[in-house]
Scaffold this motif. Structure first.
Motif, PDB file in Angstrom:
ATOM      1  N   GLN A 209      53.808  23.270  37.944  1.00  0.00           N
ATOM      2  CA  GLN A 209      52.495  23.695  37.488  1.00  0.00           C
ATOM      3  C   GLN A 209      51.222  23.191  37.666  1.00  0.00           C
ATOM      4  OE1 GLN A 209      52.768  26.799  38.593  1.00  0.00           O
ATOM      5  NE2 GLN A 209      54.497  27.190  38.881  1.00  0.00           N
ATOM      6  N   LYS A 210      51.343  21.713  36.876  1.00  0.00           N
ATOM      7  CA  LYS A 210      50.234  20.916  37.293  1.00  0.00           C
ATOM      8  C   LYS A 210      50.133  19.679  37.856  1.00  0.00           C
ATOM      9  CE  LYS A 210      50.808  19.141  32.025  1.00  0.00           C
ATOM     10  NZ  LYS A 210      50.576  18.056  30.930  1.00  0.00           N
ATOM     11  N   GLU A 211      51.367  19.512  38.914  1.00  0.00           N
ATOM     12  CA  GLU A 211      50.576  19.434  39.516  1.00  0.00           C
ATOM     13  C   GLU A 211      49.861  20.018  40.361  1.00  0.00           C
ATOM     14  OE1 GLU A 211      50.853  15.774  41.345  1.00  0.00           O
ATOM     15  OE2 GLU A 211      51.131  15.612  39.300  1.00  0.00           O
ATOM     16  N   LYS A 212      49.715  21.398  40.910  1.00  0.00           N
ATOM     17  CA  LYS A 212      49.275  22.888  41.865  1.00  0.00           C
ATOM     18  C   LYS A 212      47.734  22.367  40.684  1.00  0.00           C
ATOM     19  CE  LYS A 212      53.147  25.153  42.573  1.00  0.00           C
ATOM     20  NZ  LYS A 212      53.859  27.025  42.504  1.00  0.00           N
ATOM     21  N   LEU A 213      47.757  22.675  39.093  1.00  0.00           N
ATOM     22  CA  LEU A 213      46.113  22.192  38.980  1.00  0.00           C
ATOM     23  C   LEU A 213      45.759  21.546  39.074  1.00  0.00           C
ATOM     24  CD1 LEU A 213      47.498  23.056  34.935  1.00  0.00           C
ATOM     25  CD2 LEU A 213      45.499  24.765  36.659  1.00  0.00           C
ATOM     26  N   ILE A 214      46.071  20.013  40.070  1.00  0.00           N
ATOM     27  CA  ILE A 214      45.295  18.794  40.570  1.00  0.00           C
ATOM     28  C   ILE A 214      45.012  19.002  41.430  1.00  0.00           C
ATOM     29  CG2 ILE A 214      46.317  16.637  40.614  1.00  0.00           C
ATOM     30  CD1 ILE A 214      48.333  16.194  37.774  1.00  0.00           C
TER      31      ILE A 214
ATOM     32  N   LEU B 251      51.838  28.150  28.840  1.00  0.00           N
ATOM     33  CA  LEU B 251      51.366  27.605  29.916  1.00  0.00           C
ATOM     34  C   LEU B 251      51.772  28.375  31.696  1.00  0.00           C
ATOM     35  CD1 LEU B 251      49.448  25.635  31.584  1.00  0.00           C
ATOM     36  CD2 LEU B 251      50.708  23.889  30.812  1.00  0.00           C
ATOM     37  N   LEU B 252      53.241  28.296  31.264  1.00  0.00           N
ATOM     38  CA  LEU B 252      53.915  29.087  32.554  1.00  0.00           C
ATOM     39  C   LEU B 252      53.301  30.189  33.410  1.00  0.00           C
ATOM     40  CD1 LEU B 252      57.147  27.214  31.683  1.00  0.00           C
ATOM     41  CD2 LEU B 252      55.666  26.384  33.382  1.00  0.00           C
ATOM     42  N   LYS B 253      53.622  31.554  31.997  1.00  0.00           N
ATOM     43  CA  LYS B 253      53.454  32.541  31.760  1.00  0.00           C
ATOM     44  C   LYS B 253      51.980  32.162  32.580  1.00  0.00           C
ATOM     45  CE  LYS B 253      53.701  36.708  29.752  1.00  0.00           C
ATOM     46  NZ  LYS B 253      53.634  37.049  28.164  1.00  0.00           N
ATOM     47  N   GLU B 254      50.528  31.848  32.393  1.00  0.00           N
ATOM     48  CA  GLU B 254      49.716  31.797  32.766  1.00  0.00           C
ATOM     49  C   GLU B 254      49.208  31.255  33.742  1.00  0.00           C
ATOM     50  OE1 GLU B 254      47.662  33.144  28.015  1.00  0.00           O
ATOM     51  OE2 GLU B 254      47.187  31.061  29.065  1.00  0.00           O
TER      52      GLU B 254
ATOM     53  N   LEU C 152      44.637  21.932  31.044  1.00  0.00           N
ATOM     54  CA  LEU C 152      45.702  20.658  31.352  1.00  0.00           C
ATOM     55  C   LEU C 152      45.611  20.300  30.353  1.00  0.00           C
ATOM     56  CD1 LEU C 152      44.766  19.319  35.145  1.00  0.00           C
ATOM     57  CD2 LEU C 152      46.790  20.636  33.887  1.00  0.00           C
ATOM     58  N   ARG C 153      44.938  20.073  29.112  1.00  0.00           N
ATOM     59  CA  ARG C 153      44.669  19.163  27.793  1.00  0.00           C
ATOM     60  C   ARG C 153      45.228  20.770  26.988  1.00  0.00           C
ATOM     61  NH1 ARG C 153      38.869  18.519  29.737  1.00  0.00           N
ATOM     62  NH2 ARG C 153      38.537  20.515  29.062  1.00  0.00           N
ATOM     63  N   GLU C 154      45.942  21.736  27.780  1.00  0.00           N
ATOM     64  CA  GLU C 154      46.602  22.245  25.896  1.00  0.00           C
ATOM     65  C   GLU C 154      48.162  21.712  26.068  1.00  0.00           C
ATOM     66  OE1 GLU C 154      44.883  26.740  26.952  1.00  0.00           O
ATOM     67  OE2 GLU C 154      47.005  26.635  27.195  1.00  0.00           O
TER      68      GLU C 154
END
Length: 365
Positions: A21-26, A130-133, A122-124
């Motif tokens: 998910q972080k990769e998707k955010l990036i 995070l996974l849920k939201e 991302l800073r959280e």
């Protein structure tokens, strides 16, 4: 032991999902940054375009003033009326361009807010929350830069200047305009079902006209054989020329200018694409025959006479309500390397409703 093993497995699974998910955010952030770059480029272009529009109007204003200075008996009120019309049109056009610039800037701010929201997430700390939201967050932050529709920034000189001396003479009966052209039809170009007056200044369509058979090998290449058209007898390559065409009583007509090498048979498109710059009346509606589709021309009165102003030097042709000298439409023709001829089409009789002739009107000075 079994319980601890299950917890470790779940944690590893959650960590893997979190990484994805972080990769998707990036990737979303990179995409939005790219959109911001495009938005900034479009905003700069809009700013430059706005300045160019203002400069073009200033140029036209200077020309109007210069023309008025050449009139020895000109009323100050007339000049102010023209300049006021120019200012209103300038303000309207500049507002359109600036509104477009504003919309681009607003989208830029939306893109920046989306990046800030994603960066905050991302800073959280890593957590199941995070996974849920993340799915809803990505959907909420999905912002695409949509360039506003392009606008027509071409400003034709003829809409404001045109045959200015002749227009002022209409109001004041005081100044002569030197380039009022005395025109006639060119009989050689006339469609066989068209009949010209003895002076070649009036033309009508005659459906029942007897047309002698013609050997295809001896066919006159200048004659229209598909559309009911006729060209003027004189072509122009330089200078400024003005003439008027009487259309009173007609339900259909088409007038303007055409290239000397205009195709005389059937055309895929009888518009500017084929070297025709014309106004047309059909079904009660006046249109400019632009490409790829016609442009509606608004007029506050039923048109009885059309004024046509050809400015070869500026590569423009403009149309007027000849009774009021109000501008109707202007074309920018671009560079034309062949002579430009007056063009006329009286159209068919429209079931007996369009029997009035189309006539070249010669103003009395």
């Amino acid at each position: 032991m079994h319980t601890n093993h299950m917890k470790d497995t779940n944690n590893n699974f959650n960590n893997s999902l979190l990484y994805d998910q972080k990769e998707k955010l990036i990737q979303s952030i990179k995409k939005i940054k790219h959109e911001i770059d495009e938005c900034c480029d479009a905003e700069r272009d809009a700013f430059v375009e706005a300045r160019e529009v203002e400069n073009r109007f200033e140029e036209i204003e200077r020309e109007i003033k210069a023309e008025f200075q050449n009139l020895h008996r000109f009323l100050n009120e007339e000049e102010e009326m023209d300049l006021e019309r120019l200012r209103k049109e300038r303000d309207r056009r500049v507002k359109i361009v600036k509104d477009r610039e504003k919309k681009i800037a607003m989208q830029g701010r939306d893109l920046e807010r989306a990046i800030e929201t994603l960066n905050c997430k991302l800073r959280e700390e890593d957590s199941p929350k995070l996974l849920k939201e993340i799915k809803a967050l990505l959907k909420r932050c999905e912002v695409n830069f949509i360039p506003p529709p392009t606008i027509d920034s071409e400003i034709c000189n003829g809409q404001f200047v045109g045959p200015i001396q002749y227009r002022i003479w209409k109001h004041m009966k005081a100044s002569l305009y030197p380039n009022i052209s005395t025109l006639t039809f060119d009989l050689e170009t006339a469609h066989p079902l068209l009949t010209l007056s003895a002076e070649s200044t009036s033309v009508i369509f005659e459906e029942d006209k007897e047309v002698p058979k013609e050997d295809p090998d001896e066919r006159n290449p200048k004659r229209f054989d598909y559309y009911y058209c006729v060209m003027g007898s004189e072509g122009f390559t330089y200078g400024r020329h003005y003439w008027e065409v009487e259309v009173k009583g007609k339900t259909s007509w088409r007038v303007g200018v055409a290239r000397a090498d205009l195709q005389r048979g059937e055309m895929d498109s009888s518009s500017t694409l084929n070297g025709l710059w014309t106004l047309s009346l059909r079904n009660g509606s006046v249109t400019a025959c632009t490409h790829p589709k016609a442009t509606q021309v608004r007029s506050s009165a039923l048109l009885a006479r059309i004024g046509i102003f050809l400015d070869c030097d500026r590569e423009e042709v403009s149309f007027y309500n000849a009774l009021t000298m109000m501008p109707l439409f202007s074309f920018f023709m671009g560079t034309v390397l062949v002579p430009i001829y007056p063009f006329y089409n009286p159209c068919d009789k429209d079931e007996g409703k369009n029997c009035a002739p189309l006539t070249i009107f010669q103003p009395t000075l």
